[in-house]
Scaffold this active site. Structure first.
Site, mmCIF file in Angstrom:
data_model
loop_
_atom_site.group_PDB
_atom_site.id
_atom_site.type_symbol
_atom_site.label_atom_id
_atom_site.label_comp_id
_atom_site.label_asym_id
_atom_site.label_seq_id
_atom_site.Cartn_x
_atom_site.Cartn_y
_atom_site.Cartn_z
ATOM 1 N N ASP A 54 0.836 -1.201 0.000
ATOM 2 C CA ASP A 54 0.000 0.000 0.000
ATOM 3 C C ASP A 54 0.873 1.254 0.000
ATOM 4 O OD1 ASP A 54 -1.879 2.112 0.727
ATOM 5 O OD2 ASP A 54 -3.228 0.507 1.329
ATOM 6 N N SER A 95 -7.171 4.295 -1.165
ATOM 7 C CA SER A 95 -6.926 2.853 -1.082
ATOM 8 C C SER A 95 -8.174 2.025 -1.344
ATOM 9 C CB SER A 95 -6.360 2.491 0.296
ATOM 10 O OG SER A 95 -5.072 3.031 0.449
ATOM 11 N N THR A 148 -7.948 -1.892 2.026
ATOM 12 C CA THR A 148 -7.497 -2.890 1.049
ATOM 13 C C THR A 148 -8.042 -4.285 1.332
ATOM 14 O OG1 THR A 148 -5.529 -1.599 0.524
ATOM 15 C CG2 THR A 148 -5.493 -3.924 -0.073
ATOM 16 N N GLU A 269 -1.049 -7.892 2.076
ATOM 17 C CA GLU A 269 -0.817 -6.449 2.023
ATOM 18 C C GLU A 269 0.211 -5.988 3.044
ATOM 19 O OE1 GLU A 269 -3.205 -2.200 2.032
ATOM 20 O OE2 GLU A 269 -3.652 -3.655 3.615
ATOM 21 N N ASP A 274 2.240 2.719 3.306
ATOM 22 C CA ASP A 274 1.376 3.876 3.085
ATOM 23 C C ASP A 274 1.417 4.850 4.263
ATOM 24 O OD1 ASP A 274 -0.976 5.285 1.793
ATOM 25 O OD2 ASP A 274 -1.974 4.567 3.604
#
Length: 381
Positions: A54, A95, A148, A269, A274
């Site tokens: 991410d 996202s 996500t 993920e 992020d």
């Protein structure tokens, strides 16, 4: 007369030879074409692993080459592409819309979880593959209800509806999940516990620990909820959670006796790359990238040994406008710097390894990740 006859015969012989060569060439070309088609048709994966870093753009990937003592696992890929990430509502995606593009192949509005731009539920890849008897799993270093992972099992109009998202997980077609988010399942604002819903749907839930070698029955479903909200940061003691959860998922999903006879799908993920970008914290970001890269290495080891597994590494968007600049003009010193506390619109890399990897080169829309996977699945006999 004899000279003319010999010349005539010679011409006929030469013509015959030319015709023979032409026919043979055509036949060879036809065989080659047939073999090429056969090769392409057989170049399909049994298992699919989608890894999403991410917020991970090219500079985030590049940081691993200056932060790791050994060569990053990104170097093990030969097939690399780029995706365009704009959502259905904005030039710069969030996202939720970015993950829904991957999970359901839909360009939707920012904030949407598994719904199209008209807020109608969109069938996701977990549902699609489960109906084809694939085993499925989801892993995240965030809460499992975060944008996500949520986009792979839930259908709600807003990513902020964490308890509504959580309510959809027990009855989903997910077989294995691991992440944080206990508060959205057991200590909810509505005072409801989802424990009985999990039990009814044959889940075994662990809220204490996850060991990569623990035995799991393939006739059951498993969920690991190991923190109140997100898992800890790498620099705050998360350790090898992502690696261990991925190894456990691979051993459980591979040739699952209940649903996995046609293969498995696993989404992993690295959520907090992020968050390092949003915080404009280069050290936070780099540690999360290295953790993700370490897990990529284990996944590639599995795929190389298995021979029937496609691995796709990508990101929903880039975060922070991150770049690797010189430190005070010194070209022998690199300093991570940021242009924004939000997301950017830069193209995002796609790395692919395994059967069907060639399909992921080039430049294309993020929704094509979903479309390319589904196309390969539908080609299976």
């Amino acid at each position: 007369m004899i000279h003319r006859l010999n010349k005539s015969i010679a011409v006929k012989i030469i013509s015959f030879l030319i015709l023979t060569l032409f026919v043979n060439a055509c036949s060879s070309q036809k065989v080659a074409s047939t073999n090429d088609i056969k090769s392409v048709q057989e170049d399909k994966p049994l298992n699919i692993i989608l890894m999403i870093g991410d917020g991970m753009g090219v500079s985030q990937v590049s940081s691993s080459y200056f932060s790791k003592e050994t060569e990053p696992n990104f170097s093990r890929f030969n097939t690399i592409g780029l995706i365009k990430t704009s959502s259905g509502s904005h030039l710069i995606t969030d996202s939720a819309a970015g993950a829904t593009a991957f999970s359901a192949g839909k360009k939707t509005y920012n904030g949407a979880i598994g719904v199209d731009i008209d807020t109608l539920s969109a069938e996701n890849i977990v549902e699609y593959l489960s109906n084809k008897e694939y085993a499925t799993g989801l892993i995240a270093t965030s809460s499992i209800t975060h944008a996500t992972p949520a986009s792979f099992f839930a259908h709600v109009k807003s990513r902020g509806m964490a308890e509504e998202i959580a309510s959809e997980l027990p009855s989903s077609q997910v077989d294995f999940f691991a992440g944080g988010g206990k508060q959205f399942f057991f200590n909810r604002k509505d005072d409801k516990s989802l424990y009985n819903e999990f039990v009814t749907n044959e889940f075994t839930i662990d809220t204490l620990s996850l060991e990569k070698s623990q035995p799991l029955s393939k006739s059951k479903k498993y969920g690991f909820l190991l923190s109140k909200d997100a898992m800890p940061r790498m620099d705050q003691g998360r350790g090898d959670f992502l690696l261990n959860a991925t190894e456990l998922a691979l051993s459980y999903l591979n040739k699952n006796e209940v649903k996995g006879k046609n293969g498995f799908f696993l989404m992993v993920e690295g959520s907090q790359i992020d968050w390092g970008g949003h915080n404009n914290d280069s050290e936070y970001l780099k540690k999360e990238v290295l953790d993700f890269d370490k897990t990529i290495g284990r996944v590639l080891d599995f795929a190389e040994a298995d021979g029937n597994t496609l691995v796709i590494i990508t990101a929903d968007h880039e975060t922070g406008g991150y770049t690797l600049a010189s430190d005070n003009g010194d070209y022998n010193k690199i300093k991570g710097s940021f242009s924004t506390g939000g997301h950017s619109a830069t193209l995002i890399p796609v790395f692919a390894y395994g059967p069907g990897e060639a399909n992921f080169s080039g430049i294309y829309e993020n929704t094509e990740i979903f479309e390319k996977i589904i196309e390969m699945v539908n080609q299976q006999k």
